[in-house]
Write an enzyme that holds these catalytic residues in place. Structure first.
Site, PDB file in Angstrom:
ATOM      1  NE  ARG A  85      -1.138   2.436   2.942  1.00 21.20           N
ATOM      2  CZ  ARG A  85      -0.568   3.538   3.432  1.00 21.20           C
ATOM      3  NH1 ARG A  85      -0.442   4.625   2.702  1.00 21.20           N
ATOM      4  NH2 ARG A  85      -0.072   3.543   4.666  1.00 21.20           N
ATOM      5  CG  ASP A  86       3.266   4.324   2.970  1.00 18.61           C
ATOM      6  OD1 ASP A  86       3.597   5.112   2.068  1.00 18.61           O
ATOM      7  OD2 ASP A  86       3.220   4.652   4.166  1.00 18.61           O
ATOM      8  CG  HIS A 146       7.423   7.725   5.461  1.00 19.57           C
ATOM      9  ND1 HIS A 146       7.268   7.205   4.201  1.00 19.57           N
ATOM     10  CD2 HIS A 146       6.220   7.604   6.075  1.00 19.57           C
ATOM     11  CE1 HIS A 146       6.016   6.781   4.049  1.00 19.57           C
ATOM     12  NE2 HIS A 146       5.356   7.013   5.173  1.00 19.57           N
ATOM     13  CG  HIS A 166       3.504   4.814   9.229  1.00 22.88           C
ATOM     14  ND1 HIS A 166       2.917   3.775   8.545  1.00 22.88           N
ATOM     15  CD2 HIS A 166       3.810   5.737   8.281  1.00 22.88           C
ATOM     16  CE1 HIS A 166       2.873   4.049   7.255  1.00 22.88           C
ATOM     17  NE2 HIS A 166       3.408   5.245   7.067  1.00 22.88           N
ATOM     18  CG  ASN A 194       6.770   3.391   4.661  1.00 23.99           C
ATOM     19  OD1 ASN A 194       6.400   3.627   3.529  1.00 23.99           O
ATOM     20  ND2 ASN A 194       6.023   3.639   5.718  1.00 23.99           N
ATOM     21  CB  CYS A 241       2.331  10.538   1.317  1.00 20.13           C
ATOM     22  SG  CYS A 241       0.633  11.106   1.081  1.00 20.13           S
TER      23      CYS A 241
HETATM   24  P1  HMG Z   1     -13.389  14.111  -2.768  1.00 18.81           P
HETATM   25  O1  HMG Z   1     -13.096  14.521  -4.180  1.00 18.81           O
HETATM   26  O2  HMG Z   1     -13.601  15.201  -1.752  1.00 18.81           O
HETATM   27  O3  HMG Z   1     -14.619  13.103  -2.737  1.00 18.81           O
HETATM   28  O4  HMG Z   1     -12.185  13.186  -2.302  1.00 18.81           O
HETATM   29  P2  HMG Z   1     -16.162  13.382  -2.657  1.00 18.81           P
HETATM   30  O5  HMG Z   1     -16.649  12.765  -1.408  1.00 18.81           O
HETATM   31  O6  HMG Z   1     -16.451  14.837  -2.918  1.00 18.81           O
HETATM   32  O7  HMG Z   1     -16.717  12.555  -3.916  1.00 18.81           O
HETATM   33  C1  HMG Z   1     -16.423  12.939  -5.263  1.00 18.81           C
HETATM   34  C2  HMG Z   1     -16.617  11.753  -6.210  1.00 18.81           C
HETATM   35  O8  HMG Z   1     -15.635  10.762  -5.921  1.00 18.81           O
HETATM   36  C3  HMG Z   1     -17.973  11.062  -6.067  1.00 18.81           C
HETATM   37  O9  HMG Z   1     -18.298  10.553  -7.352  1.00 18.81           O
HETATM   38  C4  HMG Z   1     -17.678   9.879  -5.176  1.00 18.81           C
HETATM   39  O10 HMG Z   1     -18.538   8.771  -5.350  1.00 18.81           O
HETATM   40  C5  HMG Z   1     -16.261   9.508  -5.615  1.00 18.81           C
HETATM   41  P3  HMG Z   1     -19.450  11.266  -8.269  1.00 18.81           P
HETATM   42  O11 HMG Z   1     -20.682  11.205  -7.406  1.00 18.81           O
HETATM   43  O12 HMG Z   1     -18.945  12.668  -8.466  1.00 18.81           O
HETATM   44  O13 HMG Z   1     -19.440  10.421  -9.490  1.00 18.81           O
HETATM   45  N1  HMG Z   1     -15.532   8.885  -4.502  1.00 18.81           N
HETATM   46  C6  HMG Z   1     -14.945   7.682  -4.546  1.00 18.81           C
HETATM   47  N2  HMG Z   1     -14.804   6.763  -5.508  1.00 18.81           N
HETATM   48  C7  HMG Z   1     -14.174   5.622  -5.195  1.00 18.81           C
HETATM   49  N3  HMG Z   1     -13.635   5.375  -3.964  1.00 18.81           N
HETATM   50  C8  HMG Z   1     -13.744   6.280  -2.983  1.00 18.81           C
HETATM   51  C9  HMG Z   1     -14.410   7.492  -3.262  1.00 18.81           C
HETATM   52  N4  HMG Z   1     -14.671   8.575  -2.511  1.00 18.81           N
HETATM   53  C10 HMG Z   1     -15.354   9.412  -3.276  1.00 18.81           C
HETATM   54  N5  HMG Z   1     -13.223   6.015  -1.767  1.00 18.81           N
HETATM   55  C11 HMG Z   1     -11.231  11.492  -0.889  1.00 18.81           C
HETATM   56  C12 HMG Z   1     -12.090  12.733  -0.961  1.00 18.81           C
HETATM   57  C13 HMG Z   1     -10.941  11.201   0.572  1.00 18.81           C
HETATM   58  C14 HMG Z   1     -11.954  10.331  -1.546  1.00 18.81           C
HETATM   59  C15 HMG Z   1      -9.897  11.761  -1.662  1.00 18.81           C
HETATM   60  O14 HMG Z   1      -9.324  12.899  -1.124  1.00 18.81           O
HETATM   61  C16 HMG Z   1      -8.916  10.608  -1.590  1.00 18.81           C
HETATM   62  O15 HMG Z   1      -9.144   9.557  -2.185  1.00 18.81           O
HETATM   63  N6  HMG Z   1      -7.787  10.807  -0.835  1.00 18.81           N
HETATM   64  C17 HMG Z   1      -6.833   9.747  -0.596  1.00 18.81           C
HETATM   65  C18 HMG Z   1      -5.419  10.247  -0.720  1.00 18.81           C
HETATM   66  C19 HMG Z   1      -4.459   9.122  -0.398  1.00 18.81           C
HETATM   67  O16 HMG Z   1      -4.749   7.956  -0.622  1.00 18.81           O
HETATM   68  N7  HMG Z   1      -3.259   9.474   0.119  1.00 18.81           N
HETATM   69  C20 HMG Z   1      -2.263   8.499   0.467  1.00 18.81           C
HETATM   70  C21 HMG Z   1      -2.600   7.681   1.671  1.00 18.81           C
HETATM   71  S1  HMG Z   1      -2.289   8.516   3.217  1.00 18.81           S
HETATM   72  C22 HMG Z   1      -0.632   8.167   3.559  1.00 18.81           C
HETATM   73  O17 HMG Z   1       0.072   7.645   2.729  1.00 18.81           O
HETATM   74  C23 HMG Z   1      -0.100   8.448   4.940  1.00 18.81           C
HETATM   75  C24 HMG Z   1       0.088   7.179   5.787  1.00 18.81           C
HETATM   76  O18 HMG Z   1       0.995   6.286   5.166  1.00 18.81           O
HETATM   77  C25 HMG Z   1       0.640   7.547   7.183  1.00 18.81           C
HETATM   78  C26 HMG Z   1       1.864   8.475   7.155  1.00 18.81           C
HETATM   79  O19 HMG Z   1       2.854   8.168   6.451  1.00 18.81           O
HETATM   80  O20 HMG Z   1       1.794   9.497   7.864  1.00 18.81           O
HETATM   81  C27 HMG Z   1      -1.242   6.446   6.006  1.00 18.81           C
HETATM   82 MG    MG Z   2       3.137   6.445   5.211  1.00 16.60          MG
END
Ligand code: HMG
Ligand code: MG
Length: 297
Positions: A11-12, A206, A204, A246, A237
């Site tokens: 995933r990450d 990095h 966690h 990581n 990220c």
């Molecule tokens: P948004 O654009 O605000 O979503 O995104 P929305 O709620 O306004 O919806 C817009 C459209 O997207 C809608 O479709 C929803 O159905 C669709 P429409 O009605 O317009 O056709 N939609 C989706 N489709 C599929 N799957 C979904 C989904 N959600 C909405 N889940 C959202 C908000 C949170 C979805 C977006 O910002 C997002 O996906 N963000 C994720 C970013 C990400 O993955 N970042 C990396 C992971 S975090 C990380 O790595 C840190 C970590 O490792 C810890 C660390 O290191 O600190 C965990």
């Molecule tokens: Mg991370």
């Protein structure tokens, strides 16, 4: 003492690669991780596929994953749409991911700091009703690229709210890999003084500044027993460009083996997997242990 390794490579790791890895390569990667002894493998994310195209095949991946007794495959889920998708594909564990800072909440989740909790609340509520286990991450625990240093009290406030939703564990994310053992000590003490002990916490790290292993050892000495790591040290990220890989699982296992701490994971088998994966990613593993052991494998 035993340490649980929470593997985040699929995933990450893969979310931050330029190459979009084919689903069958992901399945083989995960199968190899389980065969090396890892029992908690964060497989993918049910985020918006446009936000993280590298993991757009989450559903297809899960449908064909090897089911190995004793191996858990948690996935990231940000919102109810993600939960619906995860439930359709038989997920039993999820992780929500909050931000300790306003700017990263907006960039990573398209939400304000406060409104991220409104997004998570129904996710956790419904997941618990379905009998799922729910983990929470809090990102930007020590500093944020836009806002600078983050005070421990701020992280504790956010972490407490995430735990209070009903999450069993909080993983403290140094998303940009900038913290040092002094930061880790201060943060764990701040959690402890608010009644959150090391048994509820995971770390966690990095490894941007090469501090991940030192930070991990500090956390272990303070009683934390769950450590996130990524095989081969891949990761980052896409919404925080200064984030690099990581803590490498091989580097962690090498240290824990040396300390006589049980993990059940075979470092040479993981190294062989990282060398294999590096061929698919088109870049060498940044892990020092992988580089050192590569000569013998
Ligand atoms: P948004 O654009 O605000 O979503 O995104 P929305 O709620 O306004 O919806 C817009 C459209 O997207 C809608 O479709 C929803 O159905 C669709 P429409 O009605 O317009 O056709 N939609 C989706 N489709 C599929 N799957 C979904 C989904 N959600 C909405 N889940 C959202 C908000 C949170 C979805 C977006 O910002 C997002 O996906 N963000 C994720 C970013 C990400 O993955 N970042 C990396 C992971 S975090 C990380 O790595 C840190 C970590 O490792 C810890 C660390 O290191 O600190 C965990
Ligand atoms: Mg991370």
């Amino acid at each position: 003492m035993r340490v649980t390794i929470y593997e985040v490579g699929p995933r990450d790791g893969l979310q931050n690669e330029d190459v979009v890895v084919p689903v069958e390569v992901k399945r083989e990667f995960i199968g190899r991780l389980a065969a090396a002894g890892l029992t908690t493998i964060e497989a993918t994310s049910f985020v918006h596929p446009k936000w993280v195209p590298q993991l757009a095949d989450a559903a297809e991946l899960l449908d064909g994953l090897p089911r190995v007794p004793g191996v858990r495959y948690p996935v990231l889920v940000p919102n109810e749409r993600g939960l619906d998708r995860a439930l359709e594909h038989g997920v039993t564990e999820i992780a929500i991911f909050g931000s300790a800072t306003e700017t990263f909440a907006r960039r990573n989740l398209n939400r304000s700091l406060d409104s991220q909790f409104e997004m998570f609340e129904p996710v956790v509520g419904r997941a618990l009703e379905h009998g799922l286990r729910v983990r929470a991450y809090v990102s930007m625990c020590f500093a944020d690229p836009w806002e600078g240093p983050v005070a421990p009290a701020q992280v504790v406030r956010v972490g407490r709210r995430l735990l209070d939703l009903g999450c069993y564990e909080l993983s403290l994310g140094d998303t940009i890999g900038i913290g040092t053992p002094a930061h880790v000590t201060a943060l764990l003490e701040a959690f402890q003084s608010e009644g959150v002990g090391p048994e509820r916490l995971a770390v966690h790290f990095h490894d941007t500044y090469g501090q991940a292993l030192a930070n991990t050892l500090t956390a272990l000495r303070m009683g934390v027993t769950t450590v996130d790591a990524s095989t081969g040290g891949i990761g980052g990220c896409p919404y925080a460009k200064s984030a690099t890989g990581n803590l490498a699982t091989e580097d962690l296992v090498w240290m824990l083996d040396g300390l006589g701490i049980e993990t059940g994971v075979d470092v040479r088998s993981l190294t062989a997997t990282s060398l294999w994966l590096a061929g698919r990613l088109g870049r060498p593993s940044p892990s020092r242990v992988v580089q050192a052991l590569a000569k013998e494998i």
